[in-house]
Design an enzyme around this catalytic site. Sequence first.
Site: not given
Length: 233
Positions: A44, A48, A116, A119
């Site tokens: 994650e 991001d 999350d 990502e």
Amino acid sequence: MNKFESLEKKLNYQFKNKSSIEEAFQHASFANEEEGLKSYDRREFLGDALLDMVVSEYLYQKYPSKDEGDLTVLRAQYVDEHALNAIGLYLDLDSYIKFRPQKYHKNQVSESMRGDVVEAIFASVFLETGYQEAKEVILHVYHSLLSQDKDAFEGQKNYKSILQEHYQKKYHKLSISYQVYKTQGPSWDCTFYTYCKDGDQIIGQGFGGSKKEASQMAAKDALERLKKNHEQI
């Protein structure tokens, strides 16, 4: 049988390592109870940064006349928690996500958890194939969702974007930042407390179940304080 077939179709991508991709769906509350398992947290984190880069590049090329302030506001609408949740719903991720309700104190997937995992999935594609193919997958997903719902990334008030736009227009600067100053609770059910700052000055505070939610609430607090000082937002 390939249990990821439906997801792969929506991604327009076939995972090369089906066992490795499992990590992208494992919340810390699940992974911490099973020996040898890892949560999606590291993926994650990578996803991001990857998503910020892909969306930034896309917007930079699509809108050559927009300045950095406009692009910053626009990017936030595409990568905030609401946007990622919309993608997670489009990809139908809830059936894949593994977590422990009794420890997470909830019996359903949260918006932040869903985002999350989005990502983490994009990071997994990047780890398998590199930036270019990950970029193609990400843009394919965004375009597919927008073709179904042109307002997919505009459904929630984005306080960070509103605050950034206000500072850009009134003060001609991009000095807003967010700082987590305290966390409370276990890793699988953590509350984040965040400052919204203009340079070194604290202009707002907020908390939430994810860093993104906490920063949104801090931006909201900053906007409310500006209004109390009779600034036109």
